[in-house]
Design a protein around this motif. Structure first.
Motif, PDB file in Angstrom:
ATOM      1  N   ASN A  46       0.349  15.671   4.921  1.00 44.13           N
ATOM      2  CA  ASN A  46      -0.466  16.162   3.814  1.00 44.13           C
ATOM      3  C   ASN A  46      -1.624  15.229   3.466  1.00 44.13           C
ATOM      4  O   ASN A  46      -2.780  15.705   2.951  1.00 44.13           O
ATOM      5  N   ARG A  47      -1.235  14.033   3.308  1.00 44.35           N
ATOM      6  CA  ARG A  47      -2.137  12.944   3.009  1.00 44.35           C
ATOM      7  C   ARG A  47      -3.394  12.803   4.220  1.00 44.35           C
ATOM      8  O   ARG A  47      -4.502  12.892   3.711  1.00 44.35           O
ATOM      9  N   VAL A  48      -3.247  12.923   5.290  1.00 50.68           N
ATOM     10  CA  VAL A  48      -4.169  12.840   6.514  1.00 50.68           C
ATOM     11  C   VAL A  48      -4.962  14.055   6.129  1.00 50.68           C
ATOM     12  O   VAL A  48      -6.218  13.810   6.536  1.00 50.68           O
ATOM     13  N   GLU A  49      -4.606  15.222   5.650  1.00 48.42           N
ATOM     14  CA  GLU A  49      -5.509  16.195   5.581  1.00 48.42           C
ATOM     15  C   GLU A  49      -6.045  16.359   4.462  1.00 48.42           C
ATOM     16  O   GLU A  49      -7.059  17.184   3.923  1.00 48.42           O
ATOM     17  N   SER A  50      -5.817  15.392   3.509  1.00 44.81           N
ATOM     18  CA  SER A  50      -6.619  15.595   1.969  1.00 44.81           C
ATOM     19  C   SER A  50      -7.616  14.403   2.051  1.00 44.81           C
ATOM     20  O   SER A  50      -7.412  13.246   2.528  1.00 44.81           O
ATOM     21  N   SER A  51      -8.793  14.718   1.274  1.00 44.60           N
ATOM     22  CA  SER A  51      -9.877  13.776   1.070  1.00 44.60           C
ATOM     23  C   SER A  51      -9.665  12.581   0.116  1.00 44.60           C
ATOM     24  O   SER A  51     -10.220  11.512   0.297  1.00 44.60           O
ATOM     25  N   ARG A  52      -8.437  12.706  -0.611  1.00 46.70           N
ATOM     26  CA  ARG A  52      -8.081  11.579  -1.633  1.00 46.70           C
ATOM     27  C   ARG A  52      -7.380  10.480  -0.552  1.00 46.70           C
ATOM     28  O   ARG A  52      -7.300   9.355  -1.226  1.00 46.70           O
ATOM     29  N   PHE A  53      -7.134  10.551   0.673  1.00 41.88           N
ATOM     30  CA  PHE A  53      -6.434   9.481   1.339  1.00 41.88           C
ATOM     31  C   PHE A  53      -7.055   9.433   2.911  1.00 41.88           C
ATOM     32  O   PHE A  53      -7.958  10.195   3.049  1.00 41.88           O
ATOM     33  N   PRO A  54      -6.852   8.211   3.502  1.00 40.73           N
ATOM     34  CA  PRO A  54      -7.441   7.991   4.671  1.00 40.73           C
ATOM     35  C   PRO A  54      -6.939   9.288   5.729  1.00 40.73           C
ATOM     36  O   PRO A  54      -6.149   9.758   5.612  1.00 40.73           O
ATOM     37  N   ASN A  55      -7.893   9.672   6.560  1.00 41.82           N
ATOM     38  CA  ASN A  55      -7.766  10.916   7.238  1.00 41.82           C
ATOM     39  C   ASN A  55      -7.311  10.377   8.804  1.00 41.82           C
ATOM     40  O   ASN A  55      -7.590  11.211   9.641  1.00 41.82           O
ATOM     41  N   SER A  56      -6.399   9.321   8.924  1.00 40.20           N
ATOM     42  CA  SER A  56      -5.581   9.188  10.029  1.00 40.20           C
ATOM     43  C   SER A  56      -4.222   8.855   9.761  1.00 40.20           C
ATOM     44  O   SER A  56      -3.927   8.283   8.674  1.00 40.20           O
ATOM     45  N   ILE A  57      -3.173   8.990  10.833  1.00 41.26           N
ATOM     46  CA  ILE A  57      -1.767   8.677  10.625  1.00 41.26           C
ATOM     47  C   ILE A  57      -1.642   7.112  10.112  1.00 41.26           C
ATOM     48  O   ILE A  57      -1.032   6.717   9.181  1.00 41.26           O
ATOM     49  N   SER A  58      -2.382   6.501  11.067  1.00 41.59           N
ATOM     50  CA  SER A  58      -2.263   4.992  10.981  1.00 41.59           C
ATOM     51  C   SER A  58      -3.014   4.364   9.729  1.00 41.59           C
ATOM     52  O   SER A  58      -2.387   3.530   8.816  1.00 41.59           O
ATOM     53  N   GLY A  59      -4.027   5.128   9.155  1.00 39.78           N
ATOM     54  CA  GLY A  59      -4.573   4.956   8.054  1.00 39.78           C
ATOM     55  C   GLY A  59      -3.830   5.169   6.750  1.00 39.78           C
ATOM     56  O   GLY A  59      -3.626   4.177   5.809  1.00 39.78           O
ATOM     57  N   ALA A  88       9.441  23.467   1.477  1.00 36.00           N
ATOM     58  CA  ALA A  88       9.817  23.269   0.107  1.00 36.00           C
ATOM     59  C   ALA A  88       8.862  21.974  -0.439  1.00 36.00           C
ATOM     60  O   ALA A  88       8.610  21.778  -1.583  1.00 36.00           O
ATOM     61  N   VAL A  89       8.333  21.236   0.385  1.00 31.62           N
ATOM     62  CA  VAL A  89       7.377  20.022   0.171  1.00 31.62           C
ATOM     63  C   VAL A  89       5.940  20.294   0.620  1.00 31.62           C
ATOM     64  O   VAL A  89       5.329  19.046   0.731  1.00 31.62           O
ATOM     65  N   SER A  90       5.736  21.540   0.790  1.00 35.03           N
ATOM     66  CA  SER A  90       4.309  21.612   1.475  1.00 35.03           C
ATOM     67  C   SER A  90       3.066  21.223   0.612  1.00 35.03           C
ATOM     68  O   SER A  90       1.807  21.116   0.990  1.00 35.03           O
ATOM     69  N   ASP A  91       3.381  21.174  -0.846  1.00 32.71           N
ATOM     70  CA  ASP A  91       2.094  20.636  -1.620  1.00 32.71           C
ATOM     71  C   ASP A  91       2.702  19.264  -2.221  1.00 32.71           C
ATOM     72  O   ASP A  91       1.958  18.725  -3.175  1.00 32.71           O
ATOM     73  N   CYS A  92       3.238  18.369  -1.685  1.00 36.59           N
ATOM     74  CA  CYS A  92       3.638  16.997  -2.126  1.00 36.59           C
ATOM     75  C   CYS A  92       3.025  15.929  -1.376  1.00 36.59           C
ATOM     76  O   CYS A  92       2.735  16.080  -0.139  1.00 36.59           O
ATOM     77  N   TYR A  93       2.694  14.916  -1.951  1.00 33.69           N
ATOM     78  CA  TYR A  93       1.962  13.873  -1.605  1.00 33.69           C
ATOM     79  C   TYR A  93       2.689  12.385  -1.669  1.00 33.69           C
ATOM     80  O   TYR A  93       2.343  11.544  -1.196  1.00 33.69           O
ATOM     81  N   PHE A  94       3.883  12.720  -2.490  1.00 30.35           N
ATOM     82  CA  PHE A  94       4.584  11.339  -2.815  1.00 30.35           C
ATOM     83  C   PHE A  94       6.121  11.446  -2.713  1.00 30.35           C
ATOM     84  O   PHE A  94       6.562  12.738  -2.874  1.00 30.35           O
ATOM     85  N   PHE A  95       6.738  10.547  -2.561  1.00 29.59           N
ATOM     86  CA  PHE A  95       8.305  10.584  -2.654  1.00 29.59           C
ATOM     87  C   PHE A  95       8.997   9.103  -3.050  1.00 29.59           C
ATOM     88  O   PHE A  95       8.215   8.101  -2.699  1.00 29.59           O
ATOM     89  N   LEU A  96       9.965   9.230  -3.338  1.00 28.88           N
ATOM     90  CA  LEU A  96      10.864   8.004  -3.670  1.00 28.88           C
ATOM     91  C   LEU A  96      12.188   8.323  -3.513  1.00 28.88           C
ATOM     92  O   LEU A  96      12.954   9.175  -3.142  1.00 28.88           O
ATOM     93  N   TYR A  97      13.067   7.126  -3.462  1.00 28.48           N
ATOM     94  CA  TYR A  97      14.377   7.099  -3.101  1.00 28.48           C
ATOM     95  C   TYR A  97      15.068   7.755  -4.342  1.00 28.48           C
ATOM     96  O   TYR A  97      14.849   7.157  -5.487  1.00 28.48           O
ATOM     97  N   ALA A  98      15.627   8.794  -4.173  1.00 27.41           N
ATOM     98  CA  ALA A  98      16.084   9.773  -5.467  1.00 27.41           C
ATOM     99  C   ALA A  98      16.747   8.990  -6.374  1.00 27.41           C
ATOM    100  O   ALA A  98      16.775   9.043  -7.439  1.00 27.41           O
ATOM    101  N   PRO A  99      18.036   8.056  -5.958  1.00 24.62           N
ATOM    102  CA  PRO A  99      19.019   7.599  -6.879  1.00 24.62           C
ATOM    103  C   PRO A  99      18.350   6.484  -7.716  1.00 24.62           C
ATOM    104  O   PRO A  99      18.883   6.228  -8.669  1.00 24.62           O
TER     105      PRO A  99
END
Length: 364
Positions: free
Chosen positions: A279-292, A335-346
């Motif tokens: 999702n980040r790779v495909e968004s203009s808000r983030f770098p456009n490559s996996i490594s980026g 379920a997370v198709s519109d998500c751009y962030f995650f954290l360790y839930a506990p």
């Protein structure tokens, strides 16, 4: 008659001289003063714009730093849980080993000799001897391995805590600098208001001066015209007139490695992490490559802790590679198709979609 004409000419000349003298005693520095004040105004406006831009940049840095601190806190909590799990396994292995040693001590070497001499033949005897030796070696190796894992996790936790302290210190420094810049912006704005007030007054004085010059010039011209009219009609009378995305093999391995670090070994958890990254790779808000995306400053804790480097050196697992390939081919966890962030839930109270041990959300 000739004398009268000469007297009128002398009178006009005197008026012109008086006008010239009046102009000479008016302030000549008004224009320079206005130019100076305008220059000061321009400089202060540029300075204020620069300060406001610095404040905006600092605000962005503070926001990024606070995000990295929250990610570090999450990683510390996860590492602490891993450390507790390693301690439990180490203690259990140690207790199992003590139980076997106690059994051997209470029953003496006789039980071992019994086992050996109960062998039906030489091959069976050697097998039983190997079993006794291997059991002892297994205990030592298992305990040593668990102790090494425990120490590795403890070192990783210490590194994270050091990074956390460093980031918190940086955040405090940035906030302090932001406060200083805000105070400087207020002072500069006050100076700008003062200079603008002076500039307004100077322009008003300049306008008054120019108006007085025009009035005196008009009076002199009127007097001269009156004299000329008197010369024509000989009476001194007359009138006054005025003018009116291609993906490389290295990216596939990198994606597989990062999702292996961030998710447990089940397909759904890994695909959820891969979905966020893609999702980040495909968004203009983030770098456009996996490594980026993966190596973007302060985004993924395994990059800082060295976990990612270790997985890359060992090679990601088969399941990790399969999930990475599926994600690159277009698979996404709905379920997370519109998500751009995650954290360790506990470790967080953030609301979102919980998949495995992670909670996924759309914005920070």
């Amino acid at each position: 008659m000739e004398i009268y004409k000469n007297r009128r000419m002398l009178t006009g000349a005197a008026l012109l001289c008086t006008f010239a003298l009046t102009l000479s005693v008016l302030p000549v520095h008004a224009t320079d003063s206005i130019e100076s004040l305008e220059s000061q105004t321009s400089a202060l406006e540029n300075e204020l714009a620069g300060i406001n831009q610095d404040i905006l940049d600092l605000s962005n840095q503070i926001s990024d730093t606070e995000m990295q601190i929250e990610i570090l806190n999450s990683s510390i909590d996860k590492t602490q849980d891993d450390l507790l799990d390693a301690e439990e396994k180490e203690n259990k292995q140690y207790e199992d080993m003590k139980t076997r040693i106690k059994y051997m001590y209470e029953n003496g070497n006789a039980s071992l000799l019994e086992m050996l001499f109960s062998a039906k033949n030489m091959t069976d005897f050697l097998n039983k001897a190997d079993f006794i030796e291997n059991l002892s070696d297994y205990d030592r190796q298992a305990l040593t391995q668990l102790q090494d894992i425990h120490q590795e996790i403890a070192d990783q936790k210490e590194d994270l805590e050091n990074q956390q302290a460093s980031m918190q210190s940086l955040s405090e420094q940035l906030k302090s600098k932001q406060t200083e810049l805000q105070a400087k912006a207020v002072a500069t704005s006050t100076d700008l208001d003062t200079v603008n007030a002076k500039l307004k007054k100077a322009k008003e004085e300049e306008a008054a001066r120019l108006a007085e010059e025009a009035r005196q010039r008009a009076a002199a011209e009127a007097a001269a015209k009156k004299d000329n009219a008197g010369q024509v009609d000989g009476t001194g009378g007359g009138t006054i007139t005025t003018d009116g995305t291609t993906v490389s093999a290295d990216d596939l391995t990198l994606l597989a490695a990062i999702i292996q670090c961030e998710a447990h070994y089940n397909y759904e958890s890994m695909l959820a992490v891969a979905t966020v990254i893609m999702n980040r790779v495909e968004s203009s808000r983030f770098p456009n490559s996996i490594s980026g995306v993966v190596y973007a400053n302060g985004q993924f804790a395994p990059v800082w802790t060295g976990s990612l480097k270790r997985v890359l050196s060992q090679g990601p697992g088969t399941l990790s590679r399969q999930v990475a390939q599926d994600a690159i081919n277009g698979s996404r966890l709905a379920a997370v198709s519109d998500c751009y962030f995650f954290l360790y839930a506990p470790s967080t109270s953030r609301s979102g979609v919980v998949i495995g041990d992670n909670v996924f959300f759309t914005s920070w």
